[in-house]
Write a protein that holds these residues in place. Structure first.
Motif, PDB file in Angstrom:
ATOM      1  N   GLN A 146       0.800  -1.031   0.218  1.00  0.00           N
ATOM      2  CA  GLN A 146      -0.118   0.098  -0.055  1.00  0.00           C
ATOM      3  C   GLN A 146       0.788   1.164  -0.037  1.00  0.00           C
ATOM      4  OE1 GLN A 146      -3.609   0.047   1.860  1.00  0.00           O
ATOM      5  NE2 GLN A 146      -3.941   2.002   1.353  1.00  0.00           N
ATOM      6  N   LEU A 147       0.627   2.095  -0.933  1.00  0.00           N
ATOM      7  CA  LEU A 147       1.321   3.322  -1.023  1.00  0.00           C
ATOM      8  C   LEU A 147       0.948   4.251   0.199  1.00  0.00           C
ATOM      9  CD1 LEU A 147       0.845   4.382  -4.698  1.00  0.00           C
ATOM     10  CD2 LEU A 147       3.093   3.712  -3.369  1.00  0.00           C
ATOM     11  N   ASN A 148       2.265   4.764   1.004  1.00  0.00           N
ATOM     12  CA  ASN A 148       1.815   5.579   2.187  1.00  0.00           C
ATOM     13  C   ASN A 148       3.033   6.840   2.188  1.00  0.00           C
ATOM     14  OD1 ASN A 148       1.301   6.943   4.445  1.00  0.00           O
ATOM     15  ND2 ASN A 148       0.795   5.114   5.924  1.00  0.00           N
ATOM     16  N   ASP A 149       2.915   7.816   1.408  1.00  0.00           N
ATOM     17  CA  ASP A 149       3.988   8.610   1.382  1.00  0.00           C
ATOM     18  C   ASP A 149       3.838   9.615   2.519  1.00  0.00           C
ATOM     19  OD1 ASP A 149       5.021   7.941  -1.101  1.00  0.00           O
ATOM     20  OD2 ASP A 149       3.385   9.025  -2.198  1.00  0.00           O
ATOM     21  N   GLU A 150       2.850   9.609   3.396  1.00  0.00           N
ATOM     22  CA  GLU A 150       3.049  10.299   4.625  1.00  0.00           C
ATOM     23  C   GLU A 150       4.010   9.866   5.610  1.00  0.00           C
ATOM     24  OE1 GLU A 150      -0.705   9.335   3.667  1.00  0.00           O
ATOM     25  OE2 GLU A 150      -0.644  10.995   2.249  1.00  0.00           O
ATOM     26  N   LEU A 151       4.320   8.650   5.335  1.00  0.00           N
ATOM     27  CA  LEU A 151       5.206   8.237   6.621  1.00  0.00           C
ATOM     28  C   LEU A 151       6.705   8.921   6.591  1.00  0.00           C
ATOM     29  CD1 LEU A 151       4.686   4.347   6.488  1.00  0.00           C
ATOM     30  CD2 LEU A 151       3.957   5.836   8.263  1.00  0.00           C
ATOM     31  N   LEU A 152       7.083   9.341   5.319  1.00  0.00           N
ATOM     32  CA  LEU A 152       8.125  10.104   5.513  1.00  0.00           C
ATOM     33  C   LEU A 152       8.005  11.581   5.076  1.00  0.00           C
ATOM     34  CD1 LEU A 152      10.898   7.792   3.911  1.00  0.00           C
ATOM     35  CD2 LEU A 152      10.841   8.578   6.263  1.00  0.00           C
ATOM     36  N   PRO A 153       8.965  12.678   5.540  1.00  0.00           N
ATOM     37  CA  PRO A 153       8.626  14.043   5.082  1.00  0.00           C
ATOM     38  C   PRO A 153       8.950  14.150   3.598  1.00  0.00           C
ATOM     39  CG  PRO A 153      10.049  13.830   7.173  1.00  0.00           C
ATOM     40  CD  PRO A 153       9.620  12.393   6.722  1.00  0.00           C
ATOM     41  N   ASN A 154       8.404  15.054   2.921  1.00  0.00           N
ATOM     42  CA  ASN A 154       8.935  15.260   1.644  1.00  0.00           C
ATOM     43  C   ASN A 154       8.574  14.144   0.646  1.00  0.00           C
ATOM     44  OD1 ASN A 154       9.592  18.062   2.448  1.00  0.00           O
ATOM     45  ND2 ASN A 154      11.565  16.956   3.076  1.00  0.00           N
ATOM     46  N   PHE A 155       7.763  13.235   0.962  1.00  0.00           N
ATOM     47  CA  PHE A 155       7.383  12.429   0.152  1.00  0.00           C
ATOM     48  C   PHE A 155       5.975  12.459  -0.504  1.00  0.00           C
ATOM     49  CE2 PHE A 155      11.126  10.270   1.207  1.00  0.00           C
ATOM     50  CZ  PHE A 155      11.441   9.497   0.134  1.00  0.00           C
ATOM     51  N   LEU A 156       5.526  12.299  -1.565  1.00  0.00           N
ATOM     52  CA  LEU A 156       6.056  11.749  -2.936  1.00  0.00           C
ATOM     53  C   LEU A 156       6.999  12.705  -3.547  1.00  0.00           C
ATOM     54  CD1 LEU A 156       5.416  10.459  -5.748  1.00  0.00           C
ATOM     55  CD2 LEU A 156       3.409  12.080  -5.738  1.00  0.00           C
ATOM     56  N   LYS A 157       8.245  12.173  -3.978  1.00  0.00           N
ATOM     57  CA  LYS A 157       9.353  12.938  -4.387  1.00  0.00           C
ATOM     58  C   LYS A 157       9.331  12.774  -6.183  1.00  0.00           C
ATOM     59  CE  LYS A 157      12.702  13.513  -1.688  1.00  0.00           C
ATOM     60  NZ  LYS A 157      13.048  14.970  -1.357  1.00  0.00           N
ATOM     61  N   ILE A 158       9.307  13.813  -6.881  1.00  0.00           N
ATOM     62  CA  ILE A 158       9.317  13.648  -8.268  1.00  0.00           C
ATOM     63  C   ILE A 158      10.746  14.497  -8.686  1.00  0.00           C
ATOM     64  CG2 ILE A 158       8.311  13.978 -10.431  1.00  0.00           C
ATOM     65  CD1 ILE A 158       5.947  13.644  -8.979  1.00  0.00           C
ATOM     66  N   ILE A 159      11.430  14.004  -9.343  1.00  0.00           N
ATOM     67  CA  ILE A 159      12.720  14.669  -9.805  1.00  0.00           C
ATOM     68  C   ILE A 159      12.729  14.791 -11.198  1.00  0.00           C
ATOM     69  CG2 ILE A 159      15.124  14.815  -9.555  1.00  0.00           C
ATOM     70  CD1 ILE A 159      13.902  15.312  -6.987  1.00  0.00           C
ATOM     71  N   TRP A 160      12.945  15.823 -12.006  1.00  0.00           N
ATOM     72  CA  TRP A 160      13.162  15.752 -13.477  1.00  0.00           C
ATOM     73  C   TRP A 160      14.201  15.231 -13.861  1.00  0.00           C
ATOM     74  CZ3 TRP A 160      14.335  20.879 -16.280  1.00  0.00           C
ATOM     75  CH2 TRP A 160      14.326  20.491 -17.789  1.00  0.00           C
TER      76      TRP A 160
END
Length: 170
Positions: free
Chosen positions: A141-155
């Protein structure tokens, strides 16, 4: 838990490609069934570890198919999550440069989470995408709230770039 046996096919013994995983002499995973149209040209790495904190050993298989360019780092990942009744729940996904170090206990609850890296192509731009995935007995299960600054998208550019992108619209 019974003995775990990892099998390799005769055509791949030199590279260590996993063709089957058996527990208590029962097949719980084989690549011919899981990937009938996909041939793993290179090796697999297998890890036998409790990922869910339930004291049952789960199985992680990272298989490197081999490719050129960015595809060279694509890995097929298979999680076989041990269930209370002795069976295994199978989850599979594609990741880039997958590694055991991508599995960490982010919040100290005794259960591992996975830092998942993927690559996204959109028009004339491409992006690295970083997500946090919780691992439970019943799956991922996706849960980006567990770490600060996630979801992270880098060009993805030809120049060094470690900054989050500002190029996406909502």
């Amino acid at each position: 838990e019974g003995p775990v046996r990892i099998s390799t096919g005769p055509e791949c013994e030199k590279v260590g490609r996993v063709t089957e995983v058996r527990v208590n002499d029962q097949s719980i995973f084989d690549t011919a069934t899981a990937y009938p149209d996909f041939y793993f040209q290179f090796g697999s790495r297998v890890f036998y570890v409790d990922l869910t904190g339930d004291r049952r050993k789960d199985i992680l298989i990272l298989s490197y198919p081999g490719a050129n360019g960015l595809g060279a780092e694509i890995e097929m990942a298979d999680l076989l999550l041990a269930q209370p009744d002795g069976t295994y729940h199978h989850e599979s996904f594609v990741a880039y440069a997958a590694s055991p170090r991508d599995f960490i206990d982010v919040n100290g609850d005794g259960r591992y989470e996975m830092l998942w890296v993927n690559f996204y192509f959109e028009g004339s731009h491409s992006y690295w995408v970083y997500r946090v995935v919780e691992i439970g007995d019943s799956g991922l299960q996706l849960n980006d709230e567990l770490l600060p600054n996630f979801l992270k998208i880098i060009w993805f550019t030809e120049k060094p770039n470690d900054q989050p992108t500002q190029r996406l619209s909502s």
